[in-house]
Design an enzyme around this catalytic site. Structure first.
Site, mmCIF file in Angstrom:
data_model
loop_
_atom_site.group_PDB
_atom_site.id
_atom_site.type_symbol
_atom_site.label_atom_id
_atom_site.label_comp_id
_atom_site.label_asym_id
_atom_site.label_seq_id
_atom_site.Cartn_x
_atom_site.Cartn_y
_atom_site.Cartn_z
ATOM 1 N N ASP A 16 0.846 -1.177 0.000
ATOM 2 C CA ASP A 16 0.000 0.000 0.000
ATOM 3 C C ASP A 16 0.891 1.238 0.000
ATOM 4 O OD1 ASP A 16 -2.463 1.532 0.474
ATOM 5 O OD2 ASP A 16 -1.639 1.835 2.481
ATOM 6 N N LEU A 17 0.329 2.387 -0.406
ATOM 7 C CA LEU A 17 1.112 3.621 -0.489
ATOM 8 C C LEU A 17 0.731 4.615 0.604
ATOM 9 C CD1 LEU A 17 1.158 4.137 -4.382
ATOM 10 C CD2 LEU A 17 2.913 3.078 -2.940
ATOM 11 N N ASP A 18 -0.463 5.212 0.487
ATOM 12 C CA ASP A 18 -0.890 6.229 1.446
ATOM 13 C C ASP A 18 -0.982 5.659 2.859
ATOM 14 O OD1 ASP A 18 -1.203 8.303 -0.451
ATOM 15 O OD2 ASP A 18 -3.193 7.569 -0.994
ATOM 16 N N ASP A 186 -1.506 -0.469 5.966
ATOM 17 C CA ASP A 186 -1.869 0.072 7.276
ATOM 18 C C ASP A 186 -3.319 -0.152 7.647
ATOM 19 O OD1 ASP A 186 -3.495 2.992 6.935
ATOM 20 O OD2 ASP A 186 -2.450 2.254 5.175
#
Length: 233
Positions: A16-18, A186
């Site tokens: 995941d990024l954000d 997250d």
């Protein structure tokens, strides 16, 4: 803290990024302010009508409720919400294109978590990495392209996490079966439970030490990416 992690199964990692590699909301708030500053110069009636930069986010959210087919495509949703705002203020809707580009450039001015770049370097040396996001951040525009073999986003696949299909597309992009992927993120629902349901192992990056609230647990929980790298050695 490792729970059920099977290191021998891992042939690739999706990330995941954000809020996994950088905090997203400070970035979005700065981008919204940058957009508002641009509107003040180029579309002053719109800037006046939506004097609080967050007001345009409310337009975007309302449009998402009206057009649920756009929920997975944050780029189109944001651009069209700017178009709606311009039209409602009596200004040229065609300004939505350059206005969005101003927002989009600022949206990529991210501030990485201190552990992100060292962890990416360590992980990319051992595994093919694929970015997997519901958002519209592009890894090339944030300077991370060298670490990843592919990027997968909801706007491309047509469905967001936690839908199994987007995880399977990420596995295909890495060239492995879903059960050979460790997904790292997250969000308990979107990342962990979504990955598990898709047949992957799941790592939960729990930076704020939140309690786990679901019967199914992540295969590994880590306070940050440095701790995750240690768990994989």
């Amino acid at each position: 803290m490792a729970t059920m992690l099977n290191l021998n199964r891992i042939k690739a990692i999706s990330l995941d990024l954000d809020d996994t590699l950088w905090p997203v909301w400070p970035t979005i708030e700065r981008a919204e302010q940058t957009l508002h500053d641009w509107l003040a110069l180029n579309a002053p009636l719109t800037a006046q009508r939506y004097a609080n930069p967050r007001a345009l986010r409310e337009v975007r959210d309302a449009l998402g409720q009206q057009r649920p087919e756009l929920v997975h495509d944050l780029t189109t949703l944001r651009r069209e919400s700017i178009r709606v705002a311009l039209a409602s203020a009596g200004e040229d809707p065609q300004l939505a294109e350059p206005a969005f580009e101003v927002f989009f450039e600022a949206r990529h001015a991210v501030s990485f978590f201190p552990d992100a770049l060292p962890a990416l370097e360590a992980l990319a040396a051992r595994f093919p990495l694929v970015s997997l996001t519901n958002g519209n951040a592009e890894i090339s525009r944030v300077g991370l392209g060298a670490f990843f073999v592919a990027s997968v986003a909801a706007l491309q696949v047509g469905v967001p996490k936690p839908h199994a299909r987007i995880f399977h597309v990420a596995a295909e992009a890495a060239g492995v079966a879903p059960e050979a992927v460790l997904h790292v993120g997250d969000d308990a629902l979107l990342d962990v439970l979504g990955a598990r349901a898709a047949g992957m192992q799941a790592a939960w990056i729990n930076r704020d030490q939140s309690p786990w609230a679901h019967p199914e647990r992540p295969h590994v929980e880590a306070a940050d990416l440095t701790e995750l790298v240690r768990a994989l050695t």
